[in-house]
Design an enzyme around this catalytic site. Structure first.
Site, PDB file in Angstrom:
ATOM      1  N   ARG A  63       9.469  17.939 -22.105  1.00 46.23           N
ATOM      2  CA  ARG A  63      10.801  17.326 -22.110  1.00 46.23           C
ATOM      3  C   ARG A  63      11.737  18.055 -23.063  1.00 46.23           C
ATOM      4  O   ARG A  63      12.919  18.249 -22.775  1.00 46.23           O
ATOM      5  CB  ARG A  63      10.693  15.843 -22.502  1.00 46.23           C
ATOM      6  N   HIS A  67      15.236  19.628 -21.818  1.00 46.22           N
ATOM      7  CA  HIS A  67      16.516  19.205 -22.390  1.00 46.22           C
ATOM      8  C   HIS A  67      17.228  20.368 -23.077  1.00 46.22           C
ATOM      9  O   HIS A  67      18.463  20.382 -23.132  1.00 46.22           O
ATOM     10  CB  HIS A  67      16.296  18.054 -23.374  1.00 46.22           C
ATOM     11  N   ASN A  92      19.227  12.325 -25.621  1.00 46.20           N
ATOM     12  CA  ASN A  92      18.123  13.018 -26.294  1.00 46.20           C
ATOM     13  C   ASN A  92      17.307  12.099 -27.188  1.00 46.20           C
ATOM     14  O   ASN A  92      16.482  12.553 -27.982  1.00 46.20           O
ATOM     15  CB  ASN A  92      18.660  14.197 -27.108  1.00 46.20           C
ATOM     16  N   HIS A 189       6.613  14.482 -14.533  1.00 44.74           N
ATOM     17  CA  HIS A 189       6.464  13.075 -14.909  1.00 44.74           C
ATOM     18  C   HIS A 189       5.032  12.572 -14.719  1.00 44.74           C
ATOM     19  O   HIS A 189       4.712  11.460 -15.126  1.00 44.74           O
ATOM     20  CB  HIS A 189       7.436  12.210 -14.107  1.00 44.74           C
TER      21      HIS A 189
END
Length: 327
Positions: A63, A67, A92, A189
């Site tokens: 992640r 990001h 975030n 995921h």
């Protein structure tokens, strides 16, 4: 005047396109083979050490890299600390894995000072995190430079768990990623987690009806209600792939097929014709082939994503400390 302006615009488009190609071509496999031969092995051993004590660090590192790339490109800007830096953005919230990157950077600075960028450490750590979670491995082109700008205000284009498929496509297309990349990358995921806060509305009051989201299977709905009661802790963590939460596999896509997706943005991939085709392919019942296909295509999509708007020597640097720019 009109012709001149048209030619000017045409030239500018060529410059912009070539600029992107040059930046992408600045990345290559084995970039540090001469300047810091042990760079990749140092990152790997660092990630492995942290993973051994906490396997949930894997989705955190994935992640973190994702990001980073969606804001300012893959330039390590998400690592910079500051009141107005990217880390302060609402989108975030809950980012993890900073200590892993800092640990790897400290070791690399001892090994070969000022050579390996924080952005490259992020890309390598994400790959290693997947590999350690029984997922695929792939060669990571390196040579990124670290950015000097980090603004929370620019994090608004990050995908949200509340986005429709159309909005998700728009956000990915803006970064040069297509619908196939979207579905493939969201397959991460399979080892992810989320808070009850981000999906509880689907269980009790979907679209202000006082009822549950009808796309959730009844058996799964009962299970989710037990995990996230109406007045329970909204910050309680729930695995996005309850069947195999720590294993990087294709069960995430089977969950979407069966109405067992937790985030609405994930489950909606099944209802869109374009993304449904990709989900259906990964959730195929042909034993053996589905996992191999996803593994290969996930690595390809990660290489594509990790090449977004990379910085070069001209507009970047190699930070000495990942949390702050060089002065």
């Amino acid at each position: 005047m009109g012709v001149y302006l048209g030619n000017y615009c045409y030239v500018m488009i060529i410059v912009l396109v070539l600029g992107k190609e040059v930046r992408s071509q600045s990345l290559k496999n084995g970039y540090y083979s001469a300047s810091c031969p042990r760079a990749e092995s140092i990152v790997r051993s660092t990630v492995e050490s942290h993973f051994d004590s906490d396997p949930t660090i894997s989705p955190g590192l994935l992640r973190l890299h994702f990001h980073d790339c969606f804001v300012q490109g893959c330039d390590g800007s998400v690592l910079i600390k500051g009141k107005s830096a990217e880390q302060a953005a609402l989108a975030n919230g809950g980012l993890r894995g900073f200590e892993v990157i800092d640990d790897a950077k400290a070791q690399l600075e001892l090994e070969c000072p000022g050579v390996v960028s924080c952005a490259d450490i992020l890309a390598l750590a994400a790959r290693d995190a997947v590999d350690l979670s029984s997922g695929p491995s792939w060669r990571v082109p390196t040579g990124r430079k670290d950015g000097r700008v980090s603004l929370a205000s620019e994090a608004s284009n990050l995908p949200s768990p509340f986005d429709s498929v159309a909005v998700q496509k728009q956000k990915f297309e803006a970064k040069g990623l297509d619908a196939h990349d979207l579905v493939t990358l969201l397959g991460a995921h399979t080892i992810g987690q989320t808070d009850c806060l981000f999906f509880r509305y689907r269980l009790y009051n979907y679209t202000v009806t006082g009822k549950a989201d009808p796309t959730i299977s009844q058996s799964f709905l009962t299970q989710l209600k037990t995990l996230c009661p109406p007045n329970g802790d909204p910050s309680k963590r729930v695995a996005l792939d309850i069947g195999s939460p720590s294993k990087f596999d294709v069960s995430f896509f089977k969950n979407l097929r069966d109405g067992n997706g937790i985030l609405e943005s994930d489950q909606r991939l099944w209802s869109d014709s374009e993304t449904n085709d990709v989900v259906r392919k990964y959730a195929s019942t042909i034993r053996g082939l589905l996992g191999l296909r996803f593994d290969k295509e996930f690595g390809q999509a990660m290489v594509k994503m990790s090449s977004i708007e990379v910085k070069t020597d001209v507009d970047g640097e190699v930070r000495k400390v990942c949390s702050k720019i060089n002065y």
